[in-house]
Motif scaffolding. Structure first.
Motif, short mmCIF file in Angstrom:
data_model
loop_
_atom_site.label_atom_id
_atom_site.label_comp_id
_atom_site.label_asym_id
_atom_site.label_seq_id
_atom_site.Cartn_x
_atom_site.Cartn_y
_atom_site.Cartn_z
N GLN A 36 4.49 -0.72 -6.69
CA GLN A 36 4.97 -2.02 -7.14
C GLN A 36 5.02 -2.98 -5.95
O GLN A 36 5.05 -2.57 -4.79
CB GLN A 36 6.35 -1.90 -7.78
CG GLN A 36 6.44 -0.90 -8.91
CD GLN A 36 5.56 -1.25 -10.08
OE1 GLN A 36 5.36 -2.42 -10.38
NE2 GLN A 36 5.03 -0.23 -10.75
N ASN A 37 5.06 -4.26 -6.26
CA ASN A 37 5.22 -5.28 -5.23
C ASN A 37 6.52 -5.01 -4.47
O ASN A 37 7.58 -4.88 -5.08
CB ASN A 37 5.26 -6.65 -5.91
CG ASN A 37 5.28 -7.79 -4.91
OD1 ASN A 37 5.11 -7.57 -3.72
ND2 ASN A 37 5.48 -8.99 -5.40
N LEU B 124 -0.30 -15.55 -4.64
CA LEU B 124 0.82 -14.61 -4.51
C LEU B 124 1.40 -14.60 -3.10
O LEU B 124 2.57 -14.27 -2.92
CB LEU B 124 0.37 -13.19 -4.89
CG LEU B 124 0.12 -12.92 -6.38
CD1 LEU B 124 -0.31 -11.50 -6.59
CD2 LEU B 124 1.36 -13.22 -7.21
N VAL B 125 0.57 -14.94 -2.11
CA VAL B 125 1.09 -14.98 -0.74
C VAL B 125 1.55 -16.39 -0.38
O VAL B 125 1.49 -16.82 0.77
CB VAL B 125 0.06 -14.47 0.29
CG1 VAL B 125 -0.21 -13.00 0.08
CG2 VAL B 125 -1.24 -15.26 0.20
N LYS C 70 4.52 -3.01 3.54
CA LYS C 70 4.80 -3.10 2.10
C LYS C 70 3.56 -3.49 1.30
O LYS C 70 2.67 -4.17 1.81
CB LYS C 70 5.90 -4.13 1.84
CG LYS C 70 7.24 -3.80 2.46
CD LYS C 70 8.25 -4.89 2.13
CE LYS C 70 9.61 -4.60 2.75
NZ LYS C 70 10.58 -5.68 2.44
N SER C 71 3.56 -3.09 0.05
CA SER C 71 2.57 -3.59 -0.90
C SER C 71 2.99 -4.98 -1.33
O SER C 71 4.17 -5.23 -1.56
CB SER C 71 2.49 -2.68 -2.13
OG SER C 71 1.67 -3.27 -3.12
N ASN C 72 2.02 -5.90 -1.41
CA ASN C 72 2.35 -7.25 -1.89
C ASN C 72 1.90 -7.46 -3.32
O ASN C 72 1.78 -8.58 -3.79
CB ASN C 72 1.72 -8.32 -0.98
CG ASN C 72 0.21 -8.20 -0.90
OD1 ASN C 72 -0.38 -7.39 -1.60
ND2 ASN C 72 -0.40 -9.00 -0.06
N MET C 73 1.63 -6.35 -4.03
CA MET C 73 1.20 -6.45 -5.42
C MET C 73 1.40 -5.10 -6.09
O MET C 73 1.61 -4.07 -5.44
CB MET C 73 -0.28 -6.84 -5.49
CG MET C 73 -1.22 -5.78 -4.94
SD MET C 73 -2.90 -6.39 -4.73
CE MET C 73 -2.66 -7.45 -3.32
#
Length: 579
Positions: A570-571, A359-360, A514-517
């Motif tokens: 949320q992402n 995801l990253v 930020k959230s990344n997921m």
């Protein structure tokens, strides 16, 4: 080749636990299990696997269903058939080790409420992690089935598995299960391992496999010829794919042979008809990837439940297009971590880290779960091979790696957490204390009756929106921003779900972290105005059943916090601001 002496084959049916866990992510509700259990009780199975594994997690997280009530209700229906559970050794039904006093209380409570056969395993095949629960199973007088987590790697061999079987026999197991959770065992390997165990110790042997690779039925036949005593199967509507071979087919193939199970196909047909009705009800949860034969499992080694759960995780992150990349990353992470067998909790640990690495955008180990750090510290036990030195230093630096039995480091917890649960008003029955201890993050809302029951999606609900149609969007209604998740698109009609106010900002935000997921906020560890250092943990997200700490990227001061414990993010959501 010499075959074993003819003998009756016993059947453990897994429909009520592993089968639907593998195909529909353990979403079968108790209300649908009971008529099925009632009919199964007429068949003459060696046991019915109906509890343990992901039972607790899914019951209280998604189904608003008490797992202890489920067990008692099933026991009322299975009057003549032993109930079997899958117990993760020192992990019980969770994803971490629990203190010995909790293990003792849990096994005793499970037995009192209806479990007759305990299949005990450890994800690393570290007997130190199995010993306490196995001893307690013997103490309560239940059937103890020690399990070997089967896998293939440069550091695993048939002889090592036979040696492990000898150790399980020495620990007074009543039977031994070869737990092939990914469907990797080849017919000749099954023959060699089962005959090897039989030559070494006099004990019943069970083979548990999954049909993911398409090989399990052939390996079952080889196992029969080698002298296996018990086979794990699932009723045909919930069989094959990532589940087990079909019960009816295995039973039918042995009729009239010296290995005849003695089970009546007419009685199985009655069970199968109920299963068909249930399958139709839950059809929206079935994913074609979980149902089909996939020879890639021989490369990636994903167990059945892990495939459906990983797909579900990627779907939550709106990242299904990254499935192939995750498949390729899983064996790399597994090698880095010393070739652990992929079974709970190591399957979640490896799988979730692989998802995070992908995801990253390939920046591997930029985000590392708490569980991966604990694993590398040795807190899950002895890895089959040493963890890669480069990975160890990258993730835990020069921290000490423990070599003792992990549970020896844990203080007794039952009485302390009992007091917490009572003070919080969470206890209506004694077993609620154990529920709280096992899942302290989500149990309070469940025990207070604040969690809701997930809807069973219609078949079209799993369709991914067409190209150009977003998976979710934000809309403004009377000045308030709402998050809308799109679940299907047909013609000019768009169906939506999960409409909820959006209080958390998105987009660019000076100093915003930020959230990344997609995930749930487990803990917020800082207050507004707090001074923080680069690398400090600011909050913890729970995503994909793992804890994911969010760290400060800079030295600074917390000026805004937009989330609270329990919020679903949320992402791309801005969680807080550090200036």
């Amino acid at each position: 080749m010499r075959t074993a002496s003819p003998k009756k084959i016993h059947i453990t049916d897994t429909t009520l636990r592993d089968a639907h866990q593998s195909l529909i992510a353990q979403r079968l509700r108790t209300e649908d299990m009971l008529p099925l259990a009632r009919e199964m009780d007429q068949c003459g199975f060696f046991s019915v696997e109906a509890w343990g594994g992901a039972t607790f997690d899914t019951c209280i997280r998604s189904l608003n269903d008490d797992p202890w009530d489920r067990l008692r209700s099933l026991k009322d229906e299975l009057k003549h058939t032993p109930i079997q559970m899958l117990l993760r050794g020192q992990n019980l039904v969770g994803y971490r080790h629990y203190p010995d006093d909790v293990v003792d209380r849990f096994v005793a409570a499970a037995y009192k409420n209806g479990v007759d056969v305990f299949r005990v395993f450890d994800a690393l095949n570290d007997l130190r992690n199995m010993k306490r629960s196995m001893d307690q199973v013997k103490n309560v007088g239940a059937h103890l089935q020690g399990a070997i987590s089967y896998t293939t790697s440069p550091v695993h061999s048939t002889q090592k598995f036979i040696d492990l079987a000898k150790d399980l026999y020495a620990d007074e197991c009543d039977s031994i299960c070869i737990k092939d959770m990914a469907g990797l065992i080849m017919p000749e390997a099954a023959r060699e391992l089962i005959s090897g165990i039989k030559k070494t110790v006099d004990i019943k042997v069970c083979l548990h496999s999954h049909a993911t690779s398409g090989i399990a039925p052939m390996s079952y036949q080889a196992a029969i010829e080698a002298g296996v005593d018990i086979l794990d199967t699932a009723m045909s509507p919930f069989s094959m794919g990532t589940s087990q071979p079909p019960t009816e087919s295995v039973v039918a193939s042995l009729i009239g042979t010296p290995h005849d199970t003695g089970i009546d196909l007419i009685k199985l047909r009655a069970v199968r008809n109920i299963c068909m009705q249930i399958r139709e009800k839950y059809a929206g949860l079935l994913n074609p990837i979980s149902e089909r034969v996939d020879s890639d499992v021989l490369l990636y080694q994903l167990p059945g439940g892990m495939i459906s759960n990983t797909l579900s995780q990627l779907q939550e992150q709106d990242a299904l297009e990254k499935w192939d990349a995750v498949l390729a990353e899983i064996p790399r992470v597994r090698k880095d971590l010393g070739y652990p067998p992929l079974v709970t909790p190591t399957s979640q640990i490896v799988g979730t880290q692989a998802v995070l690495n992908v995801l990253v955008n390939g920046d591997r180990y930029r985000n590392v779960t708490k569980e991966v750090k604990d694993y590398i510290h040795g807190l899950y036990g002895r890895s089959p091979a040493p963890v890669s030195e480069d990975i160890r230093k990258l993730i835990i630096g020069n921290d000490e790696v423990i070599t003792a039995r992990p549970a020896d480091l844990l203080e007794p917890a039952y009485e302390k957490m009992k007091e917490e649960a009572l003070k919080a008003g969470l206890v209506k029955k004694e077993e609620d204390i154990l529920t709280y201890i096992l899942y302290p993050a989500i149990a309070p809302s469940f025990l207070k009756g604040e969690r809701s029951l997930e809807e069973i999606p219609a078949k079209q609900s799993l369709q991914k929106p067409e190209p150009g149609i977003p998976g979710q969007m934000e809309v403004e209604v009377d000045g308030e921003i709402f998050t809308v998740r799109i679940v299907s698109v047909g013609g000019s009609r768009v169906e939506v779900a999960s409409i909820a106010p959006q209080k958390i900002p998105r987009g660019e935000f000076a100093g915003g972290i930020k959230s990344n997921m997609q995930g749930m906020v487990l803990q917020v560890l800082v207050n507004r105005g707090a001074a923080v250092k680069k690398g400090d943990t600011l909050l913890v997200l729970e995503a994909m059943k793992m804890e994911n700490p969010i760290h400060s990227p800079v030295d600074g001061k917390v000026t805004e916090i937009f989330v609270d414990t329990g919020d679903v993010v949320q992402n791309g959501d801005v969680l807080l601001v550090v200036q």
